[in-house]
Design a protein around this motif. Structure first.
Motif, PDB file in Angstrom:
ATOM      1  N   LEU A   1      47.052  65.516  52.596  1.00 51.49           N
ATOM      2  CA  LEU A   1      47.079  64.058  52.673  1.00 51.49           C
ATOM      3  C   LEU A   1      48.527  63.648  52.833  1.00 51.49           C
ATOM      4  CD1 LEU A   1      45.196  61.460  52.262  1.00 51.49           C
ATOM      5  CD2 LEU A   1      46.289  61.335  50.020  1.00 51.49           C
ATOM      6  N   GLY A   2      48.823  62.916  53.898  1.00 53.43           N
ATOM      7  CA  GLY A   2      50.180  62.440  54.136  1.00 53.43           C
ATOM      8  C   GLY A   2      50.280  60.953  53.865  1.00 53.43           C
ATOM      9  N   ILE A   3      51.060  60.586  52.854  1.00 60.09           N
ATOM     10  CA  ILE A   3      51.352  59.183  52.572  1.00 60.09           C
ATOM     11  C   ILE A   3      52.736  58.913  53.131  1.00 60.09           C
ATOM     12  CG2 ILE A   3      51.705  57.448  50.767  1.00 60.09           C
ATOM     13  CD1 ILE A   3      49.727  59.000  49.041  1.00 60.09           C
ATOM     14  N   PHE A   4      52.812  58.032  54.137  1.00 54.16           N
ATOM     15  CA  PHE A   4      54.061  57.825  54.863  1.00 54.16           C
ATOM     16  C   PHE A   4      54.677  56.473  54.532  1.00 54.16           C
ATOM     17  CE2 PHE A   4      51.704  60.987  57.202  1.00 54.16           C
ATOM     18  CZ  PHE A   4      52.676  61.970  57.357  1.00 54.16           C
ATOM     19  N   LEU A   5      55.898  56.528  54.019  1.00 54.12           N
ATOM     20  CA  LEU A   5      56.674  55.338  53.719  1.00 54.12           C
ATOM     21  C   LEU A   5      57.534  55.034  54.935  1.00 54.12           C
ATOM     22  CD1 LEU A   5      57.907  56.348  50.148  1.00 54.12           C
ATOM     23  CD2 LEU A   5      55.705  55.350  50.800  1.00 54.12           C
ATOM     24  N   ASP A   6      57.462  53.800  55.428  1.00 51.27           N
ATOM     25  CA  ASP A   6      58.172  53.433  56.649  1.00 51.27           C
ATOM     26  C   ASP A   6      59.095  52.246  56.404  1.00 51.27           C
ATOM     27  OD1 ASP A   6      56.852  55.229  58.690  1.00 51.27           O
ATOM     28  OD2 ASP A   6      55.097  54.230  57.862  1.00 51.27           O
ATOM     29  N   ARG A   7      60.253  52.288  57.036  1.00 49.68           N
ATOM     30  CA  ARG A   7      61.215  51.193  56.989  1.00 49.68           C
ATOM     31  C   ARG A   7      61.417  50.638  58.401  1.00 49.68           C
ATOM     32  NH1 ARG A   7      65.034  51.898  52.550  1.00 49.68           N
ATOM     33  NH2 ARG A   7      63.760  51.743  50.646  1.00 49.68           N
ATOM     34  N   SER A   8      61.520  49.318  58.475  1.00 50.97           N
ATOM     35  CA  SER A   8      61.695  48.657  59.765  1.00 50.97           C
ATOM     36  C   SER A   8      63.157  48.354  60.085  1.00 50.97           C
ATOM     37  CB  SER A   8      60.905  47.344  59.794  1.00 50.97           C
ATOM     38  OG  SER A   8      59.526  47.588  59.615  1.00 50.97           O
ATOM     39  N   ARG A   9      63.984  48.192  59.056  1.00 48.58           N
ATOM     40  CA  ARG A   9      65.371  47.772  59.295  1.00 48.58           C
ATOM     41  C   ARG A   9      66.378  48.774  58.757  1.00 48.58           C
ATOM     42  NH1 ARG A   9      62.201  43.690  57.709  1.00 48.58           N
ATOM     43  NH2 ARG A   9      61.888  41.927  59.118  1.00 48.58           N
ATOM     44  N   GLN A  10      66.352  49.002  57.449  1.00 49.69           N
ATOM     45  CA  GLN A  10      67.316  49.897  56.837  1.00 49.69           C
ATOM     46  C   GLN A  10      66.707  51.285  56.627  1.00 49.69           C
ATOM     47  OE1 GLN A  10      70.509  49.195  56.192  1.00 49.69           O
ATOM     48  NE2 GLN A  10      70.220  47.137  57.049  1.00 49.69           N
ATOM     49  N   PRO A  11      67.407  52.346  57.022  1.00 45.25           N
ATOM     50  CA  PRO A  11      66.859  53.693  56.773  1.00 45.25           C
ATOM     51  C   PRO A  11      66.858  54.025  55.288  1.00 45.25           C
ATOM     52  CG  PRO A  11      69.104  53.830  57.624  1.00 45.25           C
ATOM     53  CD  PRO A  11      68.707  52.382  57.722  1.00 45.25           C
ATOM     54  N   PHE A  12      66.081  55.007  54.929  1.00 42.87           N
ATOM     55  CA  PHE A  12      66.063  55.484  53.546  1.00 42.87           C
ATOM     56  C   PHE A  12      67.374  56.194  53.233  1.00 42.87           C
ATOM     57  CE2 PHE A  12      61.539  55.297  54.685  1.00 42.87           C
ATOM     58  CZ  PHE A  12      61.051  54.568  53.607  1.00 42.87           C
ATOM     59  N   ARG A  13      67.781  56.118  51.987  1.00 40.96           N
ATOM     60  CA  ARG A  13      68.986  56.794  51.532  1.00 40.96           C
ATOM     61  C   ARG A  13      68.634  58.165  50.967  1.00 40.96           C
ATOM     62  NH1 ARG A  13      70.804  53.270  46.875  1.00 40.96           N
ATOM     63  NH2 ARG A  13      68.542  53.400  46.553  1.00 40.96           N
TER      64      ARG A  13
END
Length: 263
Positions: free
Chosen positions: A134-146
């Motif tokens: 199961l892949g739970i994907f967190l997505d950002r539209s503006r700032q990338p993840f740190r």
């Protein structure tokens, strides 16, 4: 480290998630808990198999149109899908750990994520029975993840994995976590179409068979579609593998994945 308010939210969500294991609320409560650690702009949830094509589960804040595009066209270019099929390794997987310069020019990032207005992605990959995750994907539209976001998720991953394992153990063998076939975007209408130039060493018949394999069809279905015996399908597979210098269906997928990326 999580600040005091975030820790309180995490523990509250954990208690709710424990109570939800074995119910239809499990995935949503798991998403709540993960989102309390690292905040995304939107979330998608997909199941990956080592031998079959992905299945859509649910999303938050995402477009049904883009879900359909993913399942119809872009899943074969998905680096997370290739990662699972090639590595079979769960954990916290940032997109940047998979994205080579070549990949950044490829169809998943340059086309699909750009059309989705997503600039960065982190996958939380959890064992989901048999050869599935199961892949739970967190997505950002503006700032990338740190990097600190990835560290926080890694610190909590054992909790996510334990909760999901507990839920999986409570399920009947017939249980399906995926969206029903009538749900929008639940089943791909079309799979990848292979250009003859991609594998010039294969005949037209062999390319047709490879398309069906990459679409997740088992030997019996391929035989019925092509009007040939199952033994003939196996013979075709053997010749295809010999020509491509591979030995497994997983290698076939990875071969297609890498050949399809721009040089």
């Amino acid at each position: 480290m999580l600040d005091q308010s975030m820790r309180a939210e995490f523990w509250q969500n954990l208690a709710v998630a424990i109570a939800a294991t074995g119910t239809d609320e499990h995935v949503d409560r798991l998403i709540d808990m993960i989102g309390a650690v690292v905040s995304p702009d939107l979330i998608t949830v997909t199941r990956y198999s080592a031998t079959r094509r992905p299945e859509f589960v649910k999303h938050r804040g995402y477009s049904e149109e883009m879900v359909a595009r993913y399942l119809e066209t872009y899943y074969v270019f998905d680096p997370f899908y290739a990662h699972w099929r090639g590595e079979r390794r769960t954990g916290i997987v940032p997109l940047k750990s998979l994205a080579s310069d070549r990949m950044k020019r490829g169809r998943y990032i340059a086309e699909f994520l750009a059309q989705s207005e997503i600039c960065d992605e982190i996958g939380v990959l959890l064992e989901d029975g048999d050869d599935w995750c199961l892949g739970i994907f967190l997505d950002r539209s503006r700032q990338p993840f740190r990097d600190a976001d990835v560290d926080l998720l890694n610190e909590r991953f054992s909790v996510f994995a334990a909760l999901h394992a507990l839920d999986t153990k409570t399920r009947q063998p017939s249980y399906s976590r995926s969206a029903t076939p009538t749900a929008p975007g639940a089943v791909p209408a079309n799979g990848p179409v292979i250009a003859a130039a991609l594998w010039p060493e294969l005949s037209a018949r062999e390319l047709e068979l490879v398309e069906l394999v990459l679409n997740g069809h088992p030997t019996a279905t391929i035989a019925a579609r092509l009007g040939i015996a199952s033994g003939t399908v196996k013979n075709h597979r053997a010749r295809i593998y010999e020509k491509l210098d591979i030995t497994t269906e997983r290698e076939l997928f990875l071969h297609f994945f890498h050949r399809s990326q721009p040089h």
